[in-house]
Scaffold this motif. Structure first.
Motif, PDB file in Angstrom:
ATOM      1  N   ILE A 182       3.497  14.315  -3.163  1.00  8.48           N
ATOM      2  CA  ILE A 182       4.857  13.808  -3.013  1.00  8.48           C
ATOM      3  C   ILE A 182       5.509  13.577  -4.369  1.00  8.48           C
ATOM      4  CG2 ILE A 182       6.213  11.831  -2.222  1.00  8.48           C
ATOM      5  CD1 ILE A 182       5.409  13.868  -0.120  1.00  8.48           C
ATOM      6  N   ILE A 183       6.720  14.085  -4.495  1.00 11.96           N
ATOM      7  CA  ILE A 183       7.507  13.933  -5.710  1.00 11.96           C
ATOM      8  C   ILE A 183       8.760  13.145  -5.350  1.00 11.96           C
ATOM      9  CG2 ILE A 183       8.781  15.143  -7.521  1.00 11.96           C
ATOM     10  CD1 ILE A 183       6.949  17.557  -7.007  1.00 11.96           C
ATOM     11  N   PRO A 184       9.081  12.082  -6.082  1.00 12.03           N
ATOM     12  CA  PRO A 184      10.334  11.364  -5.811  1.00 12.03           C
ATOM     13  C   PRO A 184      11.524  12.309  -5.825  1.00 12.03           C
ATOM     14  CG  PRO A 184       8.966  10.107  -7.303  1.00 12.03           C
ATOM     15  CD  PRO A 184       8.277  11.434  -7.141  1.00 12.03           C
ATOM     16  N   GLY A 185      12.422  12.143  -4.868  1.00  8.98           N
ATOM     17  CA  GLY A 185      13.545  13.051  -4.718  1.00  8.98           C
ATOM     18  C   GLY A 185      13.348  14.071  -3.614  1.00  8.98           C
ATOM     19  N   THR A 186      12.142  14.113  -3.033  1.00  2.00           N
ATOM     20  CA  THR A 186      11.890  15.003  -1.904  1.00  2.00           C
ATOM     21  C   THR A 186      12.766  14.599  -0.722  1.00  2.00           C
ATOM     22  OG1 THR A 186       9.603  15.425  -2.580  1.00  2.00           O
ATOM     23  CG2 THR A 186      10.135  15.791  -0.260  1.00  2.00           C
ATOM     24  N   ASP A 187      13.426  15.565  -0.094  1.00  8.11           N
ATOM     25  CA  ASP A 187      14.296  15.293   1.054  1.00  8.11           C
ATOM     26  C   ASP A 187      13.581  15.607   2.359  1.00  8.11           C
ATOM     27  OD1 ASP A 187      16.448  14.430  -0.437  1.00  8.11           O
ATOM     28  OD2 ASP A 187      17.384  16.411  -0.551  1.00  8.11           O
ATOM     29  N   VAL A 188      13.657  14.667   3.287  1.00 11.00           N
ATOM     30  CA  VAL A 188      13.123  14.837   4.642  1.00 11.00           C
ATOM     31  C   VAL A 188      14.311  14.783   5.589  1.00 11.00           C
ATOM     32  CG1 VAL A 188      11.592  13.900   6.401  1.00 11.00           C
ATOM     33  CG2 VAL A 188      10.965  13.701   3.978  1.00 11.00           C
ATOM     34  N   CYS A 189      14.567  15.881   6.309  1.00  5.36           N
ATOM     35  CA  CYS A 189      15.762  15.969   7.147  1.00  5.36           C
ATOM     36  C   CYS A 189      15.418  16.277   8.598  1.00  5.36           C
ATOM     37  CB  CYS A 189      16.718  17.049   6.626  1.00  5.36           C
ATOM     38  SG  CYS A 189      17.345  16.753   4.956  1.00  5.36           S
ATOM     39  N   VAL A 233       0.822  -1.213   0.000  1.00  3.10           N
ATOM     40  CA  VAL A 233       0.000   0.000   0.000  1.00  3.10           C
ATOM     41  C   VAL A 233       0.855   1.262   0.000  1.00  3.10           C
ATOM     42  CG1 VAL A 233      -1.761   1.286   1.278  1.00  3.10           C
ATOM     43  CG2 VAL A 233      -1.903  -1.195   1.108  1.00  3.10           C
ATOM     44  N   ALA A 234       2.032   1.226   0.623  1.00  5.87           N
ATOM     45  CA  ALA A 234       2.887   2.414   0.693  1.00  5.87           C
ATOM     46  C   ALA A 234       3.468   2.716  -0.690  1.00  5.87           C
ATOM     47  CB  ALA A 234       4.011   2.201   1.705  1.00  5.87           C
ATOM     48  N   PRO A 235       3.154   3.875  -1.254  1.00  8.14           N
ATOM     49  CA  PRO A 235       3.631   4.178  -2.611  1.00  8.14           C
ATOM     50  C   PRO A 235       5.079   4.661  -2.654  1.00  8.14           C
ATOM     51  CG  PRO A 235       2.263   5.965  -1.806  1.00  8.14           C
ATOM     52  CD  PRO A 235       2.240   4.907  -0.742  1.00  8.14           C
ATOM     53  N   PHE A 236       5.640   4.968  -1.482  1.00  9.89           N
ATOM     54  CA  PHE A 236       6.993   5.523  -1.446  1.00  9.89           C
ATOM     55  C   PHE A 236       7.827   4.842  -0.369  1.00  9.89           C
ATOM     56  CE2 PHE A 236       4.044   8.997  -2.550  1.00  9.89           C
ATOM     57  CZ  PHE A 236       4.478   9.259  -3.846  1.00  9.89           C
ATOM     58  N   ASN A 237       9.149   4.927  -0.540  1.00 10.12           N
ATOM     59  CA  ASN A 237      10.102   4.546   0.489  1.00 10.12           C
ATOM     60  C   ASN A 237      10.807   5.793   0.998  1.00 10.12           C
ATOM     61  OD1 ASN A 237       9.658   1.799   0.388  1.00 10.12           O
ATOM     62  ND2 ASN A 237      11.345   1.401  -1.018  1.00 10.12           N
ATOM     63  N   LEU A 238      11.088   5.831   2.309  1.00 13.47           N
ATOM     64  CA  LEU A 238      12.021   6.815   2.854  1.00 13.47           C
ATOM     65  C   LEU A 238      13.380   6.139   2.921  1.00 13.47           C
ATOM     66  CD1 LEU A 238      10.177   8.589   5.824  1.00 13.47           C
ATOM     67  CD2 LEU A 238      10.763   9.539   3.602  1.00 13.47           C
ATOM     68  N   VAL A 239      14.316   6.600   2.121  1.00 10.50           N
ATOM     69  CA  VAL A 239      15.621   5.955   2.002  1.00 10.50           C
ATOM     70  C   VAL A 239      16.695   6.857   2.603  1.00 10.50           C
ATOM     71  CG1 VAL A 239      17.307   5.005   0.382  1.00 10.50           C
ATOM     72  CG2 VAL A 239      14.861   4.795  -0.098  1.00 10.50           C
ATOM     73  N   TYR A 240      17.524   6.270   3.465  1.00 12.99           N
ATOM     74  CA  TYR A 240      18.605   7.039   4.081  1.00 12.99           C
ATOM     75  C   TYR A 240      19.483   7.670   2.998  1.00 12.99           C
ATOM     76  CZ  TYR A 240      22.970   7.999   6.546  1.00 12.99           C
ATOM     77  OH  TYR A 240      24.108   8.592   7.041  1.00 12.99           O
ATOM     78  N   LYS A 241      19.766   8.960   3.160  1.00  9.65           N
ATOM     79  CA  LYS A 241      20.539   9.680   2.149  1.00  9.65           C
ATOM     80  C   LYS A 241      21.893  10.135   2.686  1.00  9.65           C
ATOM     81  CE  LYS A 241      20.416  13.737  -0.891  1.00  9.65           C
ATOM     82  NZ  LYS A 241      19.621  14.924  -1.331  1.00  9.65           N
ATOM     83  N   PHE A 258      16.631  11.732   4.817  1.00 13.02           N
ATOM     84  CA  PHE A 258      16.072  10.670   3.985  1.00 13.02           C
ATOM     85  C   PHE A 258      15.636  11.299   2.679  1.00 13.02           C
ATOM     86  CE2 PHE A 258      15.105   9.512   8.379  1.00 13.02           C
ATOM     87  CZ  PHE A 258      15.517   8.195   8.449  1.00 13.02           C
ATOM     88  N   THR A 259      15.580  10.499   1.646  1.00 17.15           N
ATOM     89  CA  THR A 259      14.976  10.954   0.402  1.00 17.15           C
ATOM     90  C   THR A 259      13.809  10.038   0.064  1.00 17.15           C
ATOM     91  OG1 THR A 259      15.416  11.651  -1.887  1.00 17.15           O
ATOM     92  CG2 THR A 259      16.428   9.585  -1.160  1.00 17.15           C
ATOM     93  N   ILE A 260      12.786  10.609  -0.542  1.00 14.79           N
ATOM     94  CA  ILE A 260      11.600   9.831  -0.896  1.00 14.79           C
ATOM     95  C   ILE A 260      11.783   9.233  -2.284  1.00 14.79           C
ATOM     96  CG2 ILE A 260       9.155  10.011  -1.469  1.00 14.79           C
ATOM     97  CD1 ILE A 260       8.827  11.957   0.803  1.00 14.79           C
ATOM     98  N   GLN A 261      11.650   7.934  -2.380  1.00 15.03           N
ATOM     99  CA  GLN A 261      11.760   7.227  -3.655  1.00 15.03           C
ATOM    100  C   GLN A 261      10.440   6.515  -3.964  1.00 15.03           C
ATOM    101  OE1 GLN A 261      15.100   4.551  -3.599  1.00 15.03           O
ATOM    102  NE2 GLN A 261      16.618   6.189  -3.667  1.00 15.03           N
TER     103      GLN A 261
END
Length: 204
Positions: free
Chosen positions: A160-167, A63-71, A86-89
């Motif tokens: 949400i756009i892929p490449g969004t950074d969450v810090c 169900v989750a359309p995105f991953n939060l990936v450690y950047k 993290f970056t959203i992929q």
């Protein structure tokens, strides 16, 4: 012949059993914050309230359309501490899903309202700032919902756009990802905007 004292003992036992069941239902209602209908006892949906993210949430990874990936994790001069990002992929589209799962996935994709990260309760006070694409966002560090804490980023309200950074900016007592997250692993939950009820999807 059944003696009167036997009838009395049986009656008292039945009354005691009913009282225990009523108390158990009351405890379940108090703990979970909603009605403890016996039809829901033991169901996966009800028991989720005992575990992160301590609210109703879809635990199916699809169900989750995105991953939060450690950047990255870099020191920042000044009082803010280390910047951990993290970056959203994108994982996949929602078209392969159906029914409620597809609707939930689409709602989160359309408008991400909130992110919750699982954290160590000892890290209360360690986060000095939270940003999304370098824009400060309000956050809370919540320790009273369960055995682990929650870092809650609220009022995001963005498609949400892929490449969004969450810090997150981290300082003592937890200046690094390994300290902040449980065993170095940050589980997360993504929430849509309430419409009228928010949809939640757990990290894969």
């Amino acid at each position: 012949m059944v003696r009167a004292e036997h009838i009395l003992v049986l009656f008292l036992a039945l009354v005691g059993n009913c009282a225990l069941q009523t108390k158990a239902a009351r405890i379940m209602k108090d703990d979970l914050g909603h009605s403890a209908n016996p039809e829901h006892f033991g169901t996966r949906k009800l028991m989720q309230d005992y575990f992160f993210p301590y609210s109703r949430c879809n635990h199916e990874p699809a169900v989750a359309p995105f991953n939060l990936v450690y950047k990255s994790e870099i020191p920042v001069p000044g009082p803010w501490g280390n910047q951990m990002c993290f970056t959203i992929q994108a994982r996949k589209g929602c078209d392969d899903l159906s029914g409620e799962q597809r609707a939930c996935c689409s709602d989160i994709t359309r408008t991400l309202h909130k992110i919750q990260l699982e954290a160590d309760p000892k890290c209360d006070g360690a986060i000095s700032l939270a940003t999304i694409n370098a824009v400060p966002k309000s956050f809370q560090f919540i320790t009273n919902l369960g055995p682990t804490a929650i870092v809650r980023l609220t009022n995001i309200n963005l498609p949400i756009i892929p490449g969004t950074d969450v810090c997150l900016y981290l300082r003592n007592p937890c200046p690094s990802l390994d300290k902040l997250c449980i065993n170095g692993e940050c589980r997360y939950a993504l929430y849509s905007a309430p419409n009228p009820v928010a949809c939640c999807a757990m990290s894969p």
